[in-house]
Design a protein around this motif. Structure first.
Motif, PDB file in Angstrom:
ATOM      1  N   SER A  19       0.874  -1.171   0.000  1.00 30.55           N
ATOM      2  CA  SER A  19       0.000   0.000   0.000  1.00 30.55           C
ATOM      3  C   SER A  19       0.910   1.220   0.000  1.00 30.55           C
ATOM      4  O   SER A  19       1.526   1.549   1.020  1.00 30.55           O
ATOM      5  CB  SER A  19      -0.913  -0.009   1.231  1.00 30.55           C
ATOM      6  OG  SER A  19      -1.830   1.055   1.188  1.00 30.55           O
ATOM      7  N   TYR A  60     -11.707  -6.320   3.519  1.00 31.79           N
ATOM      8  CA  TYR A  60     -12.520  -6.371   2.311  1.00 31.79           C
ATOM      9  C   TYR A  60     -12.838  -7.832   2.044  1.00 31.79           C
ATOM     10  O   TYR A  60     -11.942  -8.645   1.822  1.00 31.79           O
ATOM     11  CB  TYR A  60     -11.779  -5.770   1.120  1.00 31.79           C
ATOM     12  CG  TYR A  60     -11.623  -4.272   1.190  1.00 31.79           C
ATOM     13  CD1 TYR A  60     -12.687  -3.428   0.864  1.00 31.79           C
ATOM     14  CD2 TYR A  60     -10.423  -3.693   1.585  1.00 31.79           C
ATOM     15  CE1 TYR A  60     -12.555  -2.056   0.932  1.00 31.79           C
ATOM     16  CE2 TYR A  60     -10.278  -2.318   1.655  1.00 31.79           C
ATOM     17  CZ  TYR A  60     -11.352  -1.504   1.327  1.00 31.79           C
ATOM     18  OH  TYR A  60     -11.225  -0.139   1.392  1.00 31.79           O
ATOM     19  N   HIS A  90      -6.507  -5.972   4.961  1.00 31.82           N
ATOM     20  CA  HIS A  90      -5.516  -5.206   4.202  1.00 31.82           C
ATOM     21  C   HIS A  90      -4.973  -4.076   5.072  1.00 31.82           C
ATOM     22  O   HIS A  90      -5.666  -3.567   5.967  1.00 31.82           O
ATOM     23  CB  HIS A  90      -6.140  -4.575   2.951  1.00 31.82           C
ATOM     24  CG  HIS A  90      -6.651  -5.543   1.949  1.00 31.82           C
ATOM     25  ND1 HIS A  90      -5.996  -5.832   0.765  1.00 31.82           N
ATOM     26  CD2 HIS A  90      -7.791  -6.296   1.934  1.00 31.82           C
ATOM     27  CE1 HIS A  90      -6.701  -6.708   0.065  1.00 31.82           C
ATOM     28  NE2 HIS A  90      -7.801  -7.002   0.758  1.00 31.82           N
ATOM     29  N   GLN A 146      -4.252  -0.233   4.755  1.00 28.99           N
ATOM     30  CA  GLN A 146      -4.687   0.836   3.865  1.00 28.99           C
ATOM     31  C   GLN A 146      -4.088   2.154   4.329  1.00 28.99           C
ATOM     32  O   GLN A 146      -4.044   2.439   5.527  1.00 28.99           O
ATOM     33  CB  GLN A 146      -6.212   0.939   3.833  1.00 28.99           C
ATOM     34  CG  GLN A 146      -6.739   1.953   2.815  1.00 28.99           C
ATOM     35  CD  GLN A 146      -8.259   2.008   2.797  1.00 28.99           C
ATOM     36  OE1 GLN A 146      -8.918   1.651   3.768  1.00 28.99           O
ATOM     37  NE2 GLN A 146      -8.827   2.465   1.694  1.00 28.99           N
ATOM     38  N   SER A 200      -3.819   6.539   3.796  1.00 26.77           N
ATOM     39  CA  SER A 200      -4.313   7.765   3.168  1.00 26.77           C
ATOM     40  C   SER A 200      -3.091   8.546   2.722  1.00 26.77           C
ATOM     41  O   SER A 200      -1.999   8.390   3.271  1.00 26.77           O
ATOM     42  CB  SER A 200      -5.156   8.596   4.144  1.00 26.77           C
ATOM     43  OG  SER A 200      -4.382   9.033   5.249  1.00 26.77           O
ATOM     44  N   TRP A 251      -8.162   8.406   1.166  1.00 30.85           N
ATOM     45  CA  TRP A 251      -7.714   7.043   1.407  1.00 30.85           C
ATOM     46  C   TRP A 251      -7.505   6.327   0.081  1.00 30.85           C
ATOM     47  O   TRP A 251      -8.281   6.498  -0.863  1.00 30.85           O
ATOM     48  CB  TRP A 251      -8.736   6.287   2.259  1.00 30.85           C
ATOM     49  CG  TRP A 251      -8.735   6.767   3.680  1.00 30.85           C
ATOM     50  CD1 TRP A 251      -9.542   7.726   4.219  1.00 30.85           C
ATOM     51  CD2 TRP A 251      -7.869   6.333   4.726  1.00 30.85           C
ATOM     52  NE1 TRP A 251      -9.227   7.912   5.542  1.00 30.85           N
ATOM     53  CE2 TRP A 251      -8.208   7.069   5.892  1.00 30.85           C
ATOM     54  CE3 TRP A 251      -6.840   5.391   4.804  1.00 30.85           C
ATOM     55  CZ2 TRP A 251      -7.553   6.894   7.101  1.00 30.85           C
ATOM     56  CZ3 TRP A 251      -6.192   5.217   6.015  1.00 30.85           C
ATOM     57  CH2 TRP A 251      -6.532   5.957   7.147  1.00 30.85           C
ATOM     58  N   GLU A 259      -7.514   3.137  -2.119  1.00 26.94           N
ATOM     59  CA  GLU A 259      -8.104   1.804  -2.170  1.00 26.94           C
ATOM     60  C   GLU A 259      -7.033   0.769  -2.537  1.00 26.94           C
ATOM     61  O   GLU A 259      -6.176   1.028  -3.374  1.00 26.94           O
ATOM     62  CB  GLU A 259      -9.226   1.760  -3.216  1.00 26.94           C
ATOM     63  CG  GLU A 259     -10.450   2.574  -2.841  1.00 26.94           C
ATOM     64  CD  GLU A 259     -11.173   2.008  -1.627  1.00 26.94           C
ATOM     65  OE1 GLU A 259     -11.385   0.782  -1.588  1.00 26.94           O
ATOM     66  OE2 GLU A 259     -11.497   2.795  -0.724  1.00 26.94           O
ATOM     67  N   PRO A 260      -7.049  -0.403  -1.890  1.00 27.87           N
ATOM     68  CA  PRO A 260      -6.092  -1.455  -2.270  1.00 27.87           C
ATOM     69  C   PRO A 260      -6.201  -1.776  -3.749  1.00 27.87           C
ATOM     70  O   PRO A 260      -7.300  -1.860  -4.305  1.00 27.87           O
ATOM     71  CB  PRO A 260      -6.528  -2.648  -1.405  1.00 27.87           C
ATOM     72  CG  PRO A 260      -7.233  -2.038  -0.239  1.00 27.87           C
ATOM     73  CD  PRO A 260      -7.919  -0.811  -0.776  1.00 27.87           C
ATOM     74  N   LYS A 273      -8.220  -6.216  -4.664  1.00 30.48           N
ATOM     75  CA  LYS A 273      -9.192  -6.811  -3.741  1.00 30.48           C
ATOM     76  C   LYS A 273      -9.545  -8.195  -4.279  1.00 30.48           C
ATOM     77  O   LYS A 273      -9.929  -8.321  -5.446  1.00 30.48           O
ATOM     78  CB  LYS A 273     -10.436  -5.934  -3.636  1.00 30.48           C
ATOM     79  CG  LYS A 273     -10.189  -4.558  -3.052  1.00 30.48           C
ATOM     80  CD  LYS A 273     -11.484  -3.766  -2.998  1.00 30.48           C
ATOM     81  CE  LYS A 273     -11.263  -2.355  -2.482  1.00 30.48           C
ATOM     82  NZ  LYS A 273     -12.518  -1.556  -2.469  1.00 30.48           N
TER      83      LYS A 273
END
Length: 671
Positions: free
Chosen positions: A424, A442, A447, A449, A451, A466, A468-469, A472
């Motif tokens: 990430s 998720y 995960h 995560q 920002s 933030w 997003e991975p 997913k």
């Protein structure tokens, strides 16, 4: 009641003038230097003093007065940029209001500081008003205001600034006690709940206060210098030496304030995590690893292919469900589709409460044996109660019900024990850095995560969002692989390392990830060097930082043990951080007696850790455990805010900005 009202008003006044958070358009050090230089240059406007007492309004007099007021307006606009975030300063108000009514030294000093800063703010507002209305004002109005700004009276501006400074750098510490920064550090401990709520580290709080006080100094200095200019224009004197002394005192105060702030910042903690919320809510404040090791009742006859009861429960250390003998209790419960581990015999006969809903992550609400022993809390049963009795087979062999642990089949959709090994990372090529961190689930996969925000000059960050991975997935997807894309917690591989990682000096955090070291899930951060002045990232030089300590080293990690852990949301107290750097822990089941071993602990704290709503610069992060004896606690993320202490210094104009000549125009003397 009167004390509380006065306290609230005083703190409200402090909040009103606390307007220099670290995410401002311009930082306080830079704007202080720029304004000082602007003021020096403004003296060129003044020129010779006039004798304006004869009632004749000279055009040149008016032009110079207008020019000075225009320069005041220009500098006021620069100060306004620092004050742009005034609405977000309620954080300091909330934090400091906890001292209300206690009568502590800190509260008394805060009252005094609030009063003094409000006076500076009121004077600054009046000056702005006069600048706006300059065409309609009489000379005597501006003259009287200027006289107050430089007066020796105890209530005048110079005295107010001296008293502000005395609170920050007491002239006689052995008599007056600790400075304000020191008192705040003393009052705000490591586990202060307000820091969790406000998402400010001790370091950020001190830096915020330093900015607030420094801004008041800048306002006061600007008002005093422009007052000397106006008084010179009005023919009250030359004021060469007075203006020079004003600058010298301003320089001394700012240097001493910076020194006091640096001393406090060097002691202040830079780490920050979340505390327990007012109310726990699954999927909002926490999530759970599910069906890793869960209490499970199984008869020994169903754990062997022969359907015999020749052994005892302890024989079945690792087994599987082989059949369902005569559709007894095995037919009434969800079978364990994976491994059955560590069976033990408790008692022969029992009552079992099973939840109403088949999708509930618990198999049993409670188990009560005929002797009266209970596993879990048998007060109520939301589902059905079943009588379960062991029996004799052919009157020769006792077929006992065993209490075991079930490690559910990973293909069962109710199994949620997977951690992503994906990176990430912030968009460093567009000069973005990590501004927050959280654990999030998720589907069935946890995960890391982040920002991210945009890094600007001198450590200032523009909040972003933030990230997003990128990937997913579900562990059953054909395109992902165990050990490469994700890690599955198992009885043998359920350890997670607890580390707190910080970047080297001159670096900031730009990413986070999990990777495997042996059987341990391991945390790492990505660190990137940057230029503090320009904010430019050297993204090609980014490196991953970790603490690669293993069981085979000379000083291996120490294990954090969970003693008889209960469900952490049942704790009646706020759970503190009980882990240390270079430890590890294992996911396990809740205590058999307290919860019938129905949950996997620790729970996962999924609250975001994002200082100042994504406007703070971070240098590190960690994975920690919050817990206490008898509680399973929470696995959580923490962040480490950037160390600004080395950048806190007074930056006054260099001497090359000053000049003297033989003209009668005024130029301040430099000593």
């Amino acid at each position: 009641m009167i004390v509380r009202v006065r306290t609230a008003l005083a703190l409200l006044a402090l909040a009103h003038v606390s307007c220099a958070l670290v995410d401002d358009v311009l930082d306080i050090i830079k704007i202080g230097k720029e304004i000082s230089e602007d003021i020096i240059n403004s003296w060129d406007i003044v020129g010779k003093p006039f004798n304006a007492t004869g009632g004749v309004e000279l055009p040149l007099f008016r032009r110079r007065e207008k020019a000075v007021l225009a320069r005041i307006a220009q500098i006021t606009r620069a100060i306004n940029k620092v004050e742009a975030s005034i609405e977000r300063t309620s954080s300091m108000l909330v934090l400091l209001s906890k001292n209300s009514g206690k009568g502590t030294r800190l509260e008394l000093r805060l009252h005094e500081m609030a009063d003094l800063l409000s006076r500076v703010s009121a004077a600054d507002a009046k000056m702005r008003e006069y600048v706006t209305l300059q065409r309609d004002l009489e000379k005597i109005t501006l003259e009287n205001f200027a006289m107050w700004c430089v007066s020796h009276d105890s209530g005048a501006l110079p005295s107010v600034l001296d008293r502000v400074h005395a609170l920050v750098a007491p002239p006689h510490k052995h008599l007056l006690g600790r400075d304000l920064f020191g008192l705040v550090l003393e009052d705000v401990g490591e586990e202060h709940p307000d820091l969790c709520e406000l998402q400010m580290s001790q370091h950020q709080l001190i830096f915020d206060m330093y900015n607030t006080i420094s801004l008041a100094e800048i306002k006061g200095y600007a008002m005093m210098q422009f007052s000397w200019m106006l008084l010179r224009i009005y023919g009250k004197g030359n004021f060469t030496q007075e203006a020079s002394l004003t600058r010298q005192r301003y320089g001394q105060r700012t240097n001493q304030t910076a020194a006091a702030a640096r001393a406090a910042l060097s002691l202040a903690k830079r780490d920050l995590h979340r505390c327990d919320p007012a109310a726990h809510k699954e999927g909002v404040t926490y999530d759970m690893v599910k069906r890793l090791l869960q209490g499970y009742i199984e008869n020994e006859v169903d754990m062997n292919s022969d359907g015999t009861c020749r052994e005892n429960c302890a024989y079945y250390t690792v087994a599987e469900n082989k059949n369902c003998y005569q559709d007894l209790f095995c037919k009434k419960q969800t079978r364990c589709g994976g491994r059955i581990i560590d069976c033990t015999f408790l008692e022969s006969d029992m009552w079992v409460c099973q939840p109403n809903y088949r999708h509930d992550h618990r198999r049993y609400e409670w188990i009560k044996y005929e002797s009266g022993r209970t596993l879990g809390h048998p007060d109520t049963c939301s589902g059905s109660v079943t009588k379960v009795d062991s029996w004799w087979k052919w009157n020769l062999l006792h077929c006992s019900y065993c209490f075991c642990l079930c490690e559910e089949d990973i293909h069962d959709n109710r199994t949620q024990r997977f951690f992503s090994l994906g990176e990430s990372v912030a968009d460093v090529e567009n000069n973005k850095v990590v501004t927050g961190l959280r654990l999030v689930k998720y589907g069935r996969v946890f995960h890391l995560q982040i920002s991210q925000g945009t890094l600007g000059e001198r450590g200032l960050v523009t909040p972003g969002s933030w990230v997003e991975p990128e990937n997913k997935f579900d562990p059953k997807d054909y395109e992902v692989n165990e050990g490469v894309d994700f890690h599955t917690l198992t009885y043998e591989k359920r350890a997670i390392d607890l580390d707190e990682l910080d970047s080297p000096s001159g670096h900031v955090m730009t990413g986070a990830r999990f990777r495997m070291i042996g059987a341990h899930l391991h945390f790492e951060i990505r660190s990137t060097p940057f230029n503090y002045t320009t904010g430019a990232l050297s993204h090609q030089k980014s490196v991953w930082i970790s603490n690669d300590n293993t069981d085979g080293t000379f000083t291996p990690r120490k294990k954090l043990e969970l003693s008889a852990p209960d469900i952490p949301t049942r704790s009646g107290m706020s759970l503190p951080v009980d882990s240390q750097h270079d430890q590890y822990m294992e996911f396990t089941h809740t205590d058999m007696n307290k919860d019938a071993a129905q949950n996997t602990v620790p729970f996962i704290d999924i609250q975001p850790v994002e200082p100042l709503k994504g406007a703070a610069l971070l240098s590190g992060a960690g994975i920690i455990h919050r817990g206490a004896s008898g509680s399973g606690g929470f696995l959580a993320a923490k962040v480490i805010t950037y160390d600004f202490s080395k950048h806190v210094q007074a930056e006054l104009p260099s001497e090359e900005n000053y000049h003297e000549d033989d003209t009668t125009d005024f130029v301040p003397v430099v000593n």
